[in-house]
Design a protein around this motif. Structure first.
Motif, PDB file in Angstrom:
ATOM      1  N   HIS A   1      -3.556 -13.488 -18.769  1.00  0.00           N
ATOM      2  CA  HIS A   1      -4.229 -13.284 -20.045  1.00  0.00           C
ATOM      3  C   HIS A   1      -3.636 -14.209 -21.101  1.00  0.00           C
ATOM      4  N   PRO A   2      -4.463 -14.698 -22.021  1.00  0.00           N
ATOM      5  CA  PRO A   2      -3.949 -15.604 -23.054  1.00  0.00           C
ATOM      6  C   PRO A   2      -2.839 -14.949 -23.868  1.00  0.00           C
ATOM      7  N   THR A   3      -1.986 -15.774 -24.416  1.00  0.00           N
ATOM      8  CA  THR A   3      -0.852 -15.281 -25.189  1.00  0.00           C
ATOM      9  C   THR A   3      -1.291 -14.279 -26.250  1.00  0.00           C
ATOM     10  N   SER A   4      -0.615 -13.140 -26.258  1.00  0.00           N
ATOM     11  CA  SER A   4      -0.777 -12.067 -27.249  1.00  0.00           C
ATOM     12  C   SER A   4      -2.040 -11.231 -27.072  1.00  0.00           C
ATOM     13  N   VAL A   5      -2.807 -11.445 -26.012  1.00  0.00           N
ATOM     14  CA  VAL A   5      -3.949 -10.575 -25.722  1.00  0.00           C
ATOM     15  C   VAL A   5      -3.458  -9.400 -24.884  1.00  0.00           C
ATOM     16  N   VAL A   6      -3.789  -8.190 -25.319  1.00  0.00           N
ATOM     17  CA  VAL A   6      -3.365  -6.972 -24.639  1.00  0.00           C
ATOM     18  C   VAL A   6      -4.450  -6.530 -23.662  1.00  0.00           C
ATOM     19  N   GLY A   7      -4.044  -6.080 -22.477  1.00  0.00           N
ATOM     20  CA  GLY A   7      -4.998  -5.614 -21.489  1.00  0.00           C
ATOM     21  C   GLY A   7      -4.534  -4.349 -20.794  1.00  0.00           C
ATOM     22  N   SER A   8      -5.481  -3.476 -20.503  1.00  0.00           N
ATOM     23  CA  SER A   8      -5.159  -2.251 -19.769  1.00  0.00           C
ATOM     24  C   SER A   8      -6.450  -1.682 -19.207  1.00  0.00           C
ATOM     25  N   ARG A   9      -6.354  -0.530 -18.572  1.00  0.00           N
ATOM     26  CA  ARG A   9      -7.533   0.161 -18.076  1.00  0.00           C
ATOM     27  C   ARG A   9      -7.166   1.627 -17.866  1.00  0.00           C
ATOM     28  N   THR A  10      -8.187   2.459 -17.796  1.00  0.00           N
ATOM     29  CA  THR A  10      -7.945   3.861 -17.517  1.00  0.00           C
ATOM     30  C   THR A  10      -7.884   4.086 -16.013  1.00  0.00           C
ATOM     31  N   GLY A  11      -7.193   5.127 -15.600  1.00  0.00           N
ATOM     32  CA  GLY A  11      -7.083   5.435 -14.188  1.00  0.00           C
ATOM     33  C   GLY A  11      -6.142   4.487 -13.460  1.00  0.00           C
ATOM     34  N   PRO A  12      -6.380   4.244 -12.170  1.00  0.00           N
ATOM     35  CA  PRO A  12      -5.477   3.387 -11.396  1.00  0.00           C
ATOM     36  C   PRO A  12      -5.440   1.965 -11.942  1.00  0.00           C
ATOM     37  N   LEU A  13      -4.270   1.496 -12.252  1.00  0.00           N
ATOM     38  CA  LEU A  13      -4.087   0.130 -12.753  1.00  0.00           C
ATOM     39  C   LEU A  13      -3.385  -0.741 -11.723  1.00  0.00           C
ATOM     40  N   LEU A  14      -2.348  -0.193 -11.094  1.00  0.00           N
ATOM     41  CA  LEU A  14      -1.590  -0.910 -10.076  1.00  0.00           C
ATOM     42  C   LEU A  14      -1.523  -0.058  -8.815  1.00  0.00           C
ATOM     43  N   ALA A  15      -1.499  -0.720  -7.676  1.00  0.00           N
ATOM     44  CA  ALA A  15      -1.531  -0.009  -6.408  1.00  0.00           C
ATOM     45  C   ALA A  15      -0.193   0.636  -6.090  1.00  0.00           C
ATOM     46  N   GLY A  16      -0.254   1.678  -5.260  1.00  0.00           N
ATOM     47  CA  GLY A  16       0.962   2.167  -4.643  1.00  0.00           C
ATOM     48  C   GLY A  16       1.381   1.184  -3.569  1.00  0.00           C
ATOM     49  N   CYS A  17       2.662   0.995  -3.403  1.00  0.00           N
ATOM     50  CA  CYS A  17       3.167  -0.004  -2.468  1.00  0.00           C
ATOM     51  C   CYS A  17       4.294   0.586  -1.637  1.00  0.00           C
ATOM     52  N   GLY A  18       4.155   0.459  -0.326  1.00  0.00           N
ATOM     53  CA  GLY A  18       5.203   0.887   0.576  1.00  0.00           C
ATOM     54  C   GLY A  18       5.514  -0.199   1.593  1.00  0.00           C
ATOM     55  N   PHE A  19       6.706  -0.162   2.137  1.00  0.00           N
ATOM     56  CA  PHE A  19       7.113  -1.094   3.184  1.00  0.00           C
ATOM     57  C   PHE A  19       7.511  -0.295   4.419  1.00  0.00           C
ATOM     58  N   PHE A  20       7.320  -0.902   5.575  1.00  0.00           N
ATOM     59  CA  PHE A  20       7.731  -0.238   6.799  1.00  0.00           C
ATOM     60  C   PHE A  20       8.434  -1.236   7.714  1.00  0.00           C
ATOM     61  N   LYS A  21       9.319  -0.689   8.530  1.00  0.00           N
ATOM     62  CA  LYS A  21      10.016  -1.478   9.539  1.00  0.00           C
ATOM     63  C   LYS A  21      10.190  -0.596  10.771  1.00  0.00           C
ATOM     64  N   ALA A  22       9.592  -1.047  11.891  1.00  0.00           N
ATOM     65  CA  ALA A  22       9.647  -0.268  13.131  1.00  0.00           C
ATOM     66  C   ALA A  22      10.453  -1.016  14.181  1.00  0.00           C
ATOM     67  N   GLN A  23      11.155  -0.277  14.987  1.00  0.00           N
ATOM     68  CA  GLN A  23      11.887  -0.839  16.121  1.00  0.00           C
ATOM     69  C   GLN A  23      11.317  -0.257  17.420  1.00  0.00           C
ATOM     70  N   ILE A  24      10.895  -1.157  18.325  1.00  0.00           N
ATOM     71  CA  ILE A  24      10.269  -0.753  19.576  1.00  0.00           C
ATOM     72  C   ILE A  24      11.215  -1.087  20.734  1.00  0.00           C
ATOM     73  N   LEU A  25      11.491  -0.099  21.570  1.00  0.00           N
ATOM     74  CA  LEU A  25      12.410  -0.252  22.697  1.00  0.00           C
ATOM     75  C   LEU A  25      11.707   0.102  24.004  1.00  0.00           C
ATOM     76  N   ALA A  26      12.011  -0.672  25.068  1.00  0.00           N
ATOM     77  CA  ALA A  26      11.488  -0.333  26.400  1.00  0.00           C
ATOM     78  C   ALA A  26      12.244   0.870  26.940  1.00  0.00           C
ATOM     79  N   ARG A  27      11.496   1.842  27.542  1.00  0.00           N
ATOM     80  CA  ARG A  27      12.126   3.050  28.052  1.00  0.00           C
ATOM     81  C   ARG A  27      11.897   3.249  29.557  1.00  0.00           C
ATOM     82  N   ARG A  28      11.285   2.312  30.212  1.00  0.00           N
ATOM     83  CA  ARG A  28      11.135   2.393  31.655  1.00  0.00           C
ATOM     84  C   ARG A  28      11.023   0.977  32.207  1.00  0.00           C
ATOM     85  N   ALA A  29      11.250   0.852  33.467  1.00  0.00           N
ATOM     86  CA  ALA A  29      11.176  -0.457  34.119  1.00  0.00           C
ATOM     87  C   ALA A  29       9.765  -1.023  33.996  1.00  0.00           C
ATOM     88  N   GLY A  30       9.706  -2.274  33.683  1.00  0.00           N
ATOM     89  CA  GLY A  30       8.417  -2.941  33.559  1.00  0.00           C
ATOM     90  C   GLY A  30       7.764  -2.785  32.203  1.00  0.00           C
TER      91      GLY A  30
END
Length: 442
Positions: free
Chosen positions: A208-237
């Motif tokens: 937005h141009p300098t000094s212009v204010v902006g907003s909105r009602t309701g959801p403005l920014l998303a919820g954000c999550g991160f994930f990290k999974a570890q996968i291990l072999a548990r049987r032969a093959g």
């Protein structure tokens, strides 16, 4: 012969709130009166910005017959002549500039009852500069100035100059760890919002141009999550690579096959790391990592639950098992949702301060903010202030190594932020209209 010199005393009353009351006029009155052929001294500093330190200021280019204002021979002019004379004086550009300058000085130093030291001093300096006599002090910080002939009739004009105290309390939350670490959540846990009924925050925006204010009602920014999974072999093959591939495909179907197409959601796998097939340790886990985002709390937490189900159950089909971490104490931010009434208050305040062109409604963004934790706890209003200035090169996002801001935004941002708090305490949020915005009408 009648002198013709400028007068600003009556206009000064519009600005200065000193208690003015005229004492009984008479020959023995200690207050000096102006005779018929004497008019008020000039406003010494019109267009110069400095206050006079004594009487009898310099002449200026505004000519007005003050007797039409304070009484005297010219009172018998045509019935409409006084209107043009007063309007003409008030409308002169140099007079308007002086009025604005004095008004701003008054409001730079608001003072409470019987503490109007600086404001009273300003009144006296301006009166001295116009050659107007006054009596001081009355009621500790008040004064009485007298203009005119000294003969009846006598009329008084009163103005008050004390400021209203802030009706309430403003808490200033200086929060750490916004970018990561969920600092807002920990601030809340440590009592930062105790007693708070509303909260506001501002963020610069390169969109937005300098000094212009902006907003909105309701959801403005998303919820954000991160994930990290570890996968291990548990049987032969068992093949963790195959398990990971199947898991990734299943994750992509969460949005394409399960989400409402009108409810924006994102699931992205951004990292796959497995080394055992290249001669590494076959017992080492294969790692998947990514992010997910959504605009409503319901969708966000549903998505989190489904990601966990897919990532822990899908690898079993291929003889593997998986564990998943969502980093919920570090970088797990729910959606930032503006309360309708707080949004309306931000919008009304910005438009009142900057004009209609200084405010715009903005679309929601997939970015995230830990201000969301506050918005879950109390009614909240989050808004942007623009810093985009292509001439300066202020065009890069805040996470860019080339990020900079147009510093001309600083006075605007400070003024809007302070006004939002001040007007809220003064009841502005209650007066800003129906809490439901047009976007929320059924």
């Amino acid at each position: 012969m009648e002198s013709r010199r400028p007068s600003s005393v009556l206009l000064l009353l519009v600005l200065l709130a000193a208690p003015l009351m005229v004492a009984s006029a008479g020959p023995s009155s200690p207050t000096a009166f102006l005779e018929d052929d004497v008019v008020l001294g000039a406003v010494a500093r019109l267009g110069k910005g400095a206050n006079a330190s004594g009487r009898g200021g310099a002449r200026c280019d505004v000519d007005v017959d003050i007797s039409a204002v304070v009484g005297g021979p010219s009172r018998e002019r045509g019935a409409s002549g006084w209107k043009e004379e007063i309007a003409g004086l008030a409308g002169r550009p140099e007079m308007a500039a002086w009025l604005r300058r004095v008004r701003r000085r008054i409001h730079e130093r608001p003072e409470l009852a019987y503490e109007e030291v600086e404001t009273s001093r300003l009144v006296r300096e301006e009166l001295e500069g116009m050659g107007v006599s006054f009596r001081y002090p009355l009621a500790r910080t008040g004064l009485v100035a007298t203009i005119g002939t000294g003969r009846p009739p006598v009329v008084a004009l009163r103005a008050d100059m004390d400021a209203l105290p802030i009706q309430g309390t403003v808490k200033l939350l200086f929060q750490p760890a916004e970018e990561s670490g969920a600092g807002a959540k920990r601030m809340i846990e440590d009592g930062a919002l105790e007693g708070v009924e509303a909260i506001f925050a501002v963020h610069v925006s390169h969109q937005h141009p300098t000094s212009v204010v902006g907003s909105r009602t309701g959801p403005l920014l998303a919820g954000c999550g991160f994930f990290k999974a570890q996968i291990l072999a548990r049987r032969a093959g068992a093949d963790p690579v195959l398990a990971a591939s199947s898991t990734i495909i299943s994750l992509q179907s969460l949005v394409s096959r399960e989400a409402d197409p009108l409810d924006s959601q994102v699931v992205s796998v951004a990292m796959v790391n497995g080394s055992f097939s290249l001669g590494g340790d076959p017992a080492a886990p294969l790692v998947l990592g990514g992010t997910f985002r959504a605009f409503s709390n319901a969708s966000f937490y549903t998505l989190r639950r489904r990601i966990e189900e897919v990532m822990t159950l899908q690898p079993r089909v291929h003889g593997c098992e998986a564990s998943v971490d969502f980093f919920e104490n570090q970088s797990f931010y729910p959606p930032t949702v503006n309360h309708p009434r707080m949004y309306a208050h931000v919008k009304a305040t910005a438009r009142a301060l900057l004009g209609d062109a200084g405010y715009r409604d903005v679309p929601p963004m997939m970015g995230a903010e830990d201000f969301s934790f506050y918005s879950q706890a109390v009614p909240a209003g989050f808004y942007y202030v623009g810093v985009r200035n292509e001439t300066l090169g202020s065009v890069h996002t805040g996470h860019s190594p080339y990020f900079m801001i147009d510093e001309d935004v600083l006075p605007t941002g400070a003024a809007v932020h302070a006004a939002i708090a001040e007007r809220y305490l003064a009841g502005g949020a209650e007066r800003d209209g129906d809490p439901r915005s047009p976007e929320q009408e059924p």
